[in-house]
Design an enzyme around this catalytic site. Sequence first.
Site, PDB file in Angstrom:
ATOM      1  N   SER A  82     -84.296 -57.592 -69.198  1.00  0.00           N
ATOM      2  CA  SER A  82     -83.241 -57.604 -70.210  1.00  0.00           C
ATOM      3  C   SER A  82     -83.824 -57.281 -71.593  1.00  0.00           C
ATOM      4  O   SER A  82     -84.366 -56.200 -71.790  1.00  0.00           O
ATOM      5  CB  SER A  82     -82.518 -58.953 -70.194  1.00  0.00           C
ATOM      6  OG  SER A  82     -81.331 -58.891 -70.946  1.00  0.00           O
ATOM      7  N   ASP A 135     -83.177 -54.218 -65.565  1.00  0.00           N
ATOM      8  CA  ASP A 135     -81.874 -54.222 -66.219  1.00  0.00           C
ATOM      9  C   ASP A 135     -82.010 -54.441 -67.728  1.00  0.00           C
ATOM     10  O   ASP A 135     -81.568 -55.464 -68.267  1.00  0.00           O
ATOM     11  CB  ASP A 135     -80.937 -55.262 -65.614  1.00  0.00           C
ATOM     12  CG  ASP A 135     -79.479 -54.814 -65.713  1.00  0.00           C
ATOM     13  OD1 ASP A 135     -79.218 -53.609 -65.552  1.00  0.00           O
ATOM     14  OD2 ASP A 135     -78.601 -55.647 -65.979  1.00  0.00           O
ATOM     15  N   HIS A 163     -76.739 -58.926 -63.311  1.00  0.00           N
ATOM     16  CA  HIS A 163     -77.855 -58.725 -64.242  1.00  0.00           C
ATOM     17  C   HIS A 163     -79.173 -59.172 -63.611  1.00  0.00           C
ATOM     18  O   HIS A 163     -80.190 -58.476 -63.708  1.00  0.00           O
ATOM     19  CB  HIS A 163     -77.560 -59.522 -65.513  1.00  0.00           C
ATOM     20  CG  HIS A 163     -78.376 -59.137 -66.703  1.00  0.00           C
ATOM     21  ND1 HIS A 163     -78.659 -57.832 -67.049  1.00  0.00           N
ATOM     22  CD2 HIS A 163     -78.972 -59.911 -67.666  1.00  0.00           C
ATOM     23  CE1 HIS A 163     -79.379 -57.807 -68.161  1.00  0.00           C
ATOM     24  NE2 HIS A 163     -79.592 -59.065 -68.550  1.00  0.00           N
TER      25      HIS A 163
END
Length: 451
Positions: free
Chosen positions: A154, A178, A248
Amino acid sequence: MLRLCFFISFMCLVKSDTDETCPSFTRLSFHSAVVGTGLSVRLMLYTQRDQTCAQIINSTALGSLNVTKKTTFIIHGFRPTGSPPVWIEELVQSLISVQEMNVVVVDWNRGATTVIYPHASSKTRQVASILKEFIDQMLVKGASLDNIYMIGVSLGAHIAGFVGESYEGKLGRVTGLDPAGPLFNGRPPEERLDPSDALFVDVIHSDTDALGYKEALGHIDFYPNGGLDQPGCPKTIFGGIKYFKCDHQMSVYLYLASLQNNCSITAYPCDSYRDYRNGKCVSCGAGQIVPCPRVGYYADSWKEYLWDRDPPMTKAFFDTAETKPYCMYHYFVDIVSWNKSVRRGFITIKLRGEDGNITESKIDHEPSAFEKYHQVSLLARFNRDLDKVAEISLLFSTGSVVGPKYKLRVLQMKLRSLAHPDRPHLCRYDLVLMENVETSFQPILCSQQQM
């Protein structure tokens, strides 16, 4: 961004536990997330000798870090509850199990813990600066940049990119799991992860319609299930907190699966997920000179094939099962029909192994046009790998609920494995499929001329 706001509102209180023998990842409470935290970065070293007990290191004390070995940094992202990432320990152990290396967990929970996402994202450059200071000392002690690997999750993916940028792209590798989309979508390359940040940049995009980044960011960008809704994740808000974070997090679990040798997840370079689903993207693998790229830890084995491209970048697509180890096994079903008129429709295929196990695939493609003496190749995906197929069942459907029922006259059907190209191709000749009626048969080995 809307889902991100809902995600934060679903957070609940997490208790603090500091009475531990070994240093552990910073554990904060939801109260800390509400009031906010100043940035404090801890570097936690794990080695083959100390796999479960971390050693705190910094730029003035490298501890037992062996600069002659590969060093892998794990960088987490936004932490709206203050709790440690649930996957962190498993990732550390899995990395050390595949190769003797230094694993450094970058704990910036004090800074990432906040309910205000922009506050966390604004600290990414500072974290990168601290990491550069540490790596500079590694280099002084004899480390080499091409032996440094960064795994960023992330926001952590962009932090890894900023570190790589500071070394003019000479880091060995960056993997983005991601990469965060909010506040980074549409930003220029110098303000996010991009291919120039390392000698090899690979990215897994698993939540492109919410918390993740949609566009390509690396030399190779993997899109599981098109990068959107992931199998096994809740589809509605009634799934609770998992609805907001499951897609996610799936990038991390797919990466973990690549380390655990249960199966090898392969992907198919392609322009779009639609083309992949329609079987148009099999320029690698069975019968091809170039193997298909592997997802996760071993993705860098494909970098030499990327160097032949201009630019050296590609997107690759694959599908996953709902549960671990997530592998899908790909087959081509080649059908030559002999109807006088064109038949348009869908095929469902079911395989039964000699051991009695059954696996089924709805070949999820656009309606195929079956023309006389014309071969149609359909990509089928199964969540079970059957070594020896004893029976094949086919079902033909036009998708129409009204009107006449049609027949599909099959001159030849051939089943061939993409995952195991060395397996014999299986055939059946002169077969009539009645619409919406399952037809089962025992396949035979294809003749040598048709292999």
